[in-house]
Write a protein that holds these residues in place. Sequence first.
Motif, PDB file in Angstrom:
ATOM      1  N   GLU A  53       0.840  -1.204   0.000  1.00 59.83           N
ATOM      2  CA  GLU A  53       0.000   0.000   0.000  1.00 59.83           C
ATOM      3  C   GLU A  53       0.872   1.250   0.000  1.00 59.83           C
ATOM      4  O   GLU A  53       0.594   2.216  -0.709  1.00 59.83           O
ATOM      5  CB  GLU A  53      -0.902   0.032   1.245  1.00 59.83           C
ATOM      6  CG  GLU A  53      -2.018  -0.984   1.247  1.00 59.83           C
ATOM      7  CD  GLU A  53      -2.752  -0.993   2.569  1.00 59.83           C
ATOM      8  OE1 GLU A  53      -3.972  -0.751   2.553  1.00 59.83           O
ATOM      9  OE2 GLU A  53      -2.112  -1.240   3.618  1.00 59.83           O
ATOM     10  N   PHE A  54       1.933   1.212   0.788  1.00 66.53           N
ATOM     11  CA  PHE A  54       2.833   2.357   0.902  1.00 66.53           C
ATOM     12  C   PHE A  54       3.520   2.650  -0.426  1.00 66.53           C
ATOM     13  O   PHE A  54       3.621   3.800  -0.840  1.00 66.53           O
ATOM     14  CB  PHE A  54       3.868   2.093   2.008  1.00 66.53           C
ATOM     15  CG  PHE A  54       4.780   3.246   2.285  1.00 66.53           C
ATOM     16  CD1 PHE A  54       4.334   4.338   3.009  1.00 66.53           C
ATOM     17  CD2 PHE A  54       6.098   3.239   1.835  1.00 66.53           C
ATOM     18  CE1 PHE A  54       5.180   5.413   3.273  1.00 66.53           C
ATOM     19  CE2 PHE A  54       6.953   4.297   2.097  1.00 66.53           C
ATOM     20  CZ  PHE A  54       6.486   5.395   2.823  1.00 66.53           C
ATOM     21  N   ARG A  55       3.989   1.589  -1.105  1.00 70.39           N
ATOM     22  CA  ARG A  55       4.639   1.773  -2.419  1.00 70.39           C
ATOM     23  C   ARG A  55       3.659   2.323  -3.446  1.00 70.39           C
ATOM     24  O   ARG A  55       4.027   3.111  -4.306  1.00 70.39           O
ATOM     25  CB  ARG A  55       5.219   0.451  -2.915  1.00 70.39           C
ATOM     26  CG  ARG A  55       6.545   0.082  -2.318  1.00 70.39           C
ATOM     27  CD  ARG A  55       7.184  -1.103  -3.027  1.00 70.39           C
ATOM     28  NE  ARG A  55       6.351  -2.297  -3.041  1.00 70.39           N
ATOM     29  CZ  ARG A  55       6.316  -3.207  -2.082  1.00 70.39           C
ATOM     30  NH1 ARG A  55       7.076  -3.077  -1.023  1.00 70.39           N
ATOM     31  NH2 ARG A  55       5.529  -4.269  -2.185  1.00 70.39           N
ATOM     32  N   GLY A  56       2.397   1.915  -3.357  1.00 69.36           N
ATOM     33  CA  GLY A  56       1.399   2.347  -4.320  1.00 69.36           C
ATOM     34  C   GLY A  56       1.079   3.832  -4.236  1.00 69.36           C
ATOM     35  O   GLY A  56       0.843   4.476  -5.249  1.00 69.36           O
ATOM     36  N   ASN A  57       1.083   4.378  -3.042  1.00 71.10           N
ATOM     37  CA  ASN A  57       0.767   5.790  -2.846  1.00 71.10           C
ATOM     38  C   ASN A  57       1.166   6.170  -1.434  1.00 71.10           C
ATOM     39  O   ASN A  57       0.693   5.574  -0.474  1.00 71.10           O
ATOM     40  CB  ASN A  57      -0.734   6.040  -3.057  1.00 71.10           C
ATOM     41  CG  ASN A  57      -1.108   7.494  -2.929  1.00 71.10           C
ATOM     42  OD1 ASN A  57      -0.290   8.378  -3.186  1.00 71.10           O
ATOM     43  ND2 ASN A  57      -2.329   7.752  -2.537  1.00 71.10           N
ATOM     44  N   SER A  58       2.050   7.136  -1.322  1.00 71.57           N
ATOM     45  CA  SER A  58       2.470   7.577   0.006  1.00 71.57           C
ATOM     46  C   SER A  58       2.730   9.075   0.000  1.00 71.57           C
ATOM     47  O   SER A  58       2.818   9.703  -1.047  1.00 71.57           O
ATOM     48  CB  SER A  58       3.718   6.815   0.463  1.00 71.57           C
ATOM     49  OG  SER A  58       4.797   7.056  -0.417  1.00 71.57           O
ATOM     50  N   ASN A 110      -3.166  11.192  15.315  1.00 73.01           N
ATOM     51  CA  ASN A 110      -3.779  10.303  14.340  1.00 73.01           C
ATOM     52  C   ASN A 110      -4.416  11.152  13.243  1.00 73.01           C
ATOM     53  O   ASN A 110      -5.116  12.132  13.532  1.00 73.01           O
ATOM     54  CB  ASN A 110      -4.846   9.430  15.023  1.00 73.01           C
ATOM     55  CG  ASN A 110      -5.552   8.540  14.037  1.00 73.01           C
ATOM     56  OD1 ASN A 110      -4.931   7.855  13.241  1.00 73.01           O
ATOM     57  ND2 ASN A 110      -6.866   8.528  14.102  1.00 73.01           N
ATOM     58  N   VAL A 111      -4.177  10.787  11.992  1.00 73.98           N
ATOM     59  CA  VAL A 111      -4.765  11.499  10.861  1.00 73.98           C
ATOM     60  C   VAL A 111      -6.106  10.848  10.526  1.00 73.98           C
ATOM     61  O   VAL A 111      -6.146   9.703  10.052  1.00 73.98           O
ATOM     62  CB  VAL A 111      -3.835  11.507   9.628  1.00 73.98           C
ATOM     63  CG1 VAL A 111      -4.484  12.257   8.473  1.00 73.98           C
ATOM     64  CG2 VAL A 111      -2.481  12.115   9.995  1.00 73.98           C
ATOM     65  N   LYS A 112      -7.186  11.569  10.801  1.00 69.44           N
ATOM     66  CA  LYS A 112      -8.538  11.056  10.538  1.00 69.44           C
ATOM     67  C   LYS A 112      -8.770  10.897   9.034  1.00 69.44           C
ATOM     68  O   LYS A 112      -8.398  11.755   8.253  1.00 69.44           O
ATOM     69  CB  LYS A 112      -9.594  12.019  11.098  1.00 69.44           C
ATOM     70  CG  LYS A 112      -9.583  12.154  12.589  1.00 69.44           C
ATOM     71  CD  LYS A 112     -10.723  13.022  13.077  1.00 69.44           C
ATOM     72  CE  LYS A 112     -10.531  14.455  12.616  1.00 69.44           C
ATOM     73  NZ  LYS A 112     -11.515  15.386  13.176  1.00 69.44           N
ATOM     74  N   GLY A 113      -9.349   9.777   8.655  1.00 72.12           N
ATOM     75  CA  GLY A 113      -9.658   9.550   7.240  1.00 72.12           C
ATOM     76  C   GLY A 113      -8.521   8.986   6.444  1.00 72.12           C
ATOM     77  O   GLY A 113      -8.717   8.477   5.338  1.00 72.12           O
ATOM     78  N   GLY A 114      -7.297   9.072   6.958  1.00 77.52           N
ATOM     79  CA  GLY A 114      -6.133   8.490   6.324  1.00 77.52           C
ATOM     80  C   GLY A 114      -5.902   8.915   4.888  1.00 77.52           C
ATOM     81  O   GLY A 114      -6.273  10.017   4.467  1.00 77.52           O
ATOM     82  N   MET A 115      -5.317   8.016   4.126  1.00 78.20           N
ATOM     83  CA  MET A 115      -5.014   8.297   2.721  1.00 78.20           C
ATOM     84  C   MET A 115      -6.260   8.477   1.889  1.00 78.20           C
ATOM     85  O   MET A 115      -6.237   9.193   0.887  1.00 78.20           O
ATOM     86  CB  MET A 115      -4.135   7.171   2.138  1.00 78.20           C
ATOM     87  CG  MET A 115      -2.743   7.098   2.732  1.00 78.20           C
ATOM     88  SD  MET A 115      -1.763   8.596   2.478  1.00 78.20           S
ATOM     89  CE  MET A 115      -1.497   8.520   0.707  1.00 78.20           C
TER      90      MET A 115
END
Length: 119
Positions: A53-58, A110-115
């Motif tokens: 997931e991190f490689r796909g979009n970060s 904590n980042v609400k909603g995340g990516m």
Amino acid sequence: MSIETIVIIVLLAAFIIWRLRPVKGIRNITTAQLKNELKDRNKQFIDVRTPGEFRGNSIRGFKNIPLNQLSAKAASLSMDKEVVLICQSGMRSSQASRILKKMGFQKITNVKGGMNAWI
């Protein structure tokens, strides 16, 4: 409905409410607020998604420590600096926040909603 069924339903509802309540000492921010904090070198930005997931979009500046490895790798984080956590939707980063809190970290965001909210 029997008394046993009612007791089970009440206990289940109480457990769900307890799990969803915010943890004291953990700050929650939106992705808009995150954009204003990304240049702060006194913060550690951690993405708890899987490596794929991190490689796909970060987000630039975030380090990938998957949630299932966080406890083992938490020693690599400074307890003196704020830790900003993100995942895909905000659920895993919320779990990560709880883990770090139990380990003694005091400055956790904590980042609400995340990516999902970032895009």
